[in-house]
Design a protein around this motif. Structure first.
Motif, PDB file in Angstrom:
ATOM      1  N   LEU A   1       0.849  -1.202   0.000  1.00 53.83           N
ATOM      2  CA  LEU A   1       0.000   0.000   0.000  1.00 53.83           C
ATOM      3  C   LEU A   1       0.883   1.250   0.000  1.00 53.83           C
ATOM      4  O   LEU A   1       1.662   1.459   0.914  1.00 53.83           O
TER       5      LEU A   1
ATOM      6  N   SER B   1      -7.849   4.085  -7.654  1.00 56.70           N
ATOM      7  CA  SER B   1      -6.811   3.951  -6.627  1.00 56.70           C
ATOM      8  C   SER B   1      -7.450   3.646  -5.271  1.00 56.70           C
ATOM      9  O   SER B   1      -6.891   2.910  -4.462  1.00 56.70           O
TER      10      SER B   1
ATOM     11  N   THR C   1      -7.470  -0.273  -3.143  1.00 59.58           N
ATOM     12  CA  THR C   1      -7.129  -0.289  -1.724  1.00 59.58           C
ATOM     13  C   THR C   1      -8.243  -0.912  -0.901  1.00 59.58           C
ATOM     14  O   THR C   1      -8.001  -1.631   0.062  1.00 59.58           O
TER      15      THR C   1
ATOM     16  N   ILE D   1      -9.361   5.592   3.229  1.00 58.43           N
ATOM     17  CA  ILE D   1      -8.146   4.789   3.433  1.00 58.43           C
ATOM     18  C   ILE D   1      -8.056   4.372   4.905  1.00 58.43           C
ATOM     19  O   ILE D   1      -7.755   3.220   5.219  1.00 58.43           O
TER      20      ILE D   1
ATOM     21  N   SER E   1     -10.309   1.575   5.561  1.00 53.79           N
ATOM     22  CA  SER E   1      -9.829   0.301   5.033  1.00 53.79           C
ATOM     23  C   SER E   1      -8.662  -0.233   5.869  1.00 53.79           C
ATOM     24  O   SER E   1      -8.462  -1.437   5.961  1.00 53.79           O
TER      25      SER E   1
ATOM     26  N   ARG F   1      -0.013   2.056  -8.870  1.00 53.53           N
ATOM     27  CA  ARG F   1       0.384   1.461  -7.590  1.00 53.53           C
ATOM     28  C   ARG F   1       1.783   0.862  -7.673  1.00 53.53           C
ATOM     29  O   ARG F   1       2.562   0.916  -6.731  1.00 53.53           O
TER      30      ARG F   1
END
Lengths: 226, 255
Positions: free
Chosen positions: A83, B24, B28, B144, B147, B199
């Motif tokens: 990530l 993106s 994720t 984010i 997650s 990524r």
């Protein structure tokens, strides 16, 4: 609520999947107090923290002082290695500026070098990630910090510095701390109060009074001393 | 330069950029295939728009709203896994669309056609893309965080349900807009492939999300140009450009 009271818990009952995991718990937290929650694995310590944060439904009474700002360090926190999230960006989630970031990292004994801040969060070692997570909880200076087994994955020397830093920080700021641990040790000497539980309250009070071989046997099943 | 081409190019730039940026976040959140599924859910609306002669994106929107509502309703009623229910709804959507989709419109529905774009279509696309982009940018860091750890997000007083709902609405509108360019069949790739390439090349969220946005734009421009110069269909070449960039990104992948 009395003025210096931050949290009041009474008759707290939590059921998970039909099973009672916390029964009739009651305790208080005051300003500047360090409360340590002890108990064997599976005693419901993490559930208690999650319930205090409003993440689990419950019966009973949980009263936080109004507008209280709570910081949380969960027991489990993993980040995927690939990530693309840098340490600095992680702190930016809390709108922290560079000064605040380096200050909070220093509090728990880390240097906020440019290289470190640019690293991907997922590539930190487990100890570094733990510390970073604690610094993240501290960065916006909460009134209360809830830490769930914060020392997991950190070596003995590291533990001492984290405890020392927490205590130092605690002396400077006015925040209260609730710390969950499954082991007794150095940490208990620094606590104002200890709450031991195994689904229900085993004992609760000042460490010098409640940490007795008899009481410890209640938690761990055999007689040990500090 | 003819206006039609300019309109197509502008719509491609805005939609491609938005889809890349959204992608993106979707990778994720491990929702990469959702774009694909929703592309199919939109198909009855796309078919209806093609039969009646208006922009497929505007037909896709109500179809997506109904589809998502049904998935949500079935989930509450049955407690079956979300992906199983999505599977049922999206295949049923495809089946319904083919009941009345005229044969000569099949390729437009499945792989898109950006050659016919009016001024108003362009204007509405620009406005919608800009609004969705701003909403996504606003909720990006919260999504984010959710997650990474939902508990941590909730402890920080993030209203998880509200953000998830906003995010889903953004996905639905982006899919509807993208369908005009790549069609139902290829829509999934427009959100996944640019983001996957970005990524591989990025160290942080900023590079990742804006890299995906730029790769989305490049892919869409390339598709429109190939259509203009060689007369080959836009949709497949948008996706093939993105795929090529993805393959190149593998060479430079950061360890």
């Amino acid at each position: 609520m009395p003025e210096n009271l931050i949290l009041k818990v009474r008759n707290l009952n939590v059921k998970l999947g039909g099973e009672r995991v916390l029964e009739n718990l009651g305790f208080d937290l005051r300003e500047k107090e360090i409360l340590i929650i002890l108990g064997p694995n599976g005693a419901g310590k993490s559930v208690l923290l999650r319930t205090l944060l409003g993440l689990t439904s419950f019966n009973g009474e949980i009263n936080w002082r109004k507008d209280i700002h709570v910081g949380y360090v969960p027991e489990e926190f993993t980040v995927s290695k690939n990530l693309p999230l840098s340490v600095k960006e992680f702190f930016n989630f809390k709108k922290a500026d560079s000064l605040e970031i380096s200050q909070s990292l220093e509090w728990i004994g880390m240097k906020a070098s440019k290289k470190f801040l640019g690293k991907k969060l997922g590539t930190l070692s487990s100890g570094q990630l733990r510390r970073t997570l604690i610094a993240w909880a501290l960065v916006d200076e909460p009134d209360v910090i809830l830490l769930d087994e914060p020392m997991v994955g950190i070596d003995i020397h590291g533990r001492e510095t984290i405890y020392d830093s927490l205590v130092k920080l605690w002396q400077k700021k006015n925040q209260s701390i609730i710390l969950v641990s499954h082991e007794i040790g150095e940490v208990c000497k620094k606590a104002d109060k200890i709450l031991a539980l195994n689904k229900r309250k085993l004992f609760y009070g000042l460490p010098t009074k409640v940490i007795t071989p008899q009481n410890l046997a209640k938690i761990y099943g055999s007689s040990i001393s500090l | 330069m003819d206006l039609q081409f300019l309109y197509s190019l502008i719509v491609a730039v805005f939609t491609g950029g938005l889809a890349g940026y959204l992608g993106s976040l979707m990778i994720t959140k491990r929702m990469a295939l959702v774009g694909d599924a929703l592309g199919h859910v939109a198909l009855p609306g796309v078919a209806l728009a093609l039969v009646l002669g208006f922009n497929p994106s505007w037909g896709a929107l109500p179809a997506l709203a109904i589809g998502i509502f049904l998935i949500w309703l079935f989930e509450i009623r049955t407690k079956l896994p979300m992906e199983a229910l999505t599977g049922i709804v999206f295949t049923a959507s495809v089946a319904i669309a083919f009941l009345f989709l005229p044969e000569e419109k099949i390729s437009t529905a499945l792989i898109g056609d950006i050659s016919q774009i009016g001024f108003w279509d362009m204007l509405i696309s620009i406005i919608l893309c800009s609004i969705i982009f701003l909403v996504l940018r606003k909720i990006f860091s919260k999504m984010i965080l959710i997650s990474l750890s939902e508990d941590l997000a909730r402890a920080e007083k993030v209203k998880v349900e509200k953000y998830n709902f906003l995010y889903l609405v953004c996905i639905a509108i982006t899919v509807a807009l993208g369908i005009k360019i790549t069609g139902s069949l290829l829509m999934g790739a427009l959100v996944i492939t640019p983001a996957a390439a970005a990524r591989n090349l990025s160290r942080n969220l900023y590079q990742y999300s804006y890299g995906a946005l730029i790769i989305g734009i490049i892919s869409c421009i390339s598709g429109v140009l190939i259509f203009k110069i060689l007369g080959l269909p836009t949709g497949p070449f948008v996706i093939l450009t993105a795929t090529l960039i993805f393959l190149i990104s593998l060479i430079f992948k950061r360890k």
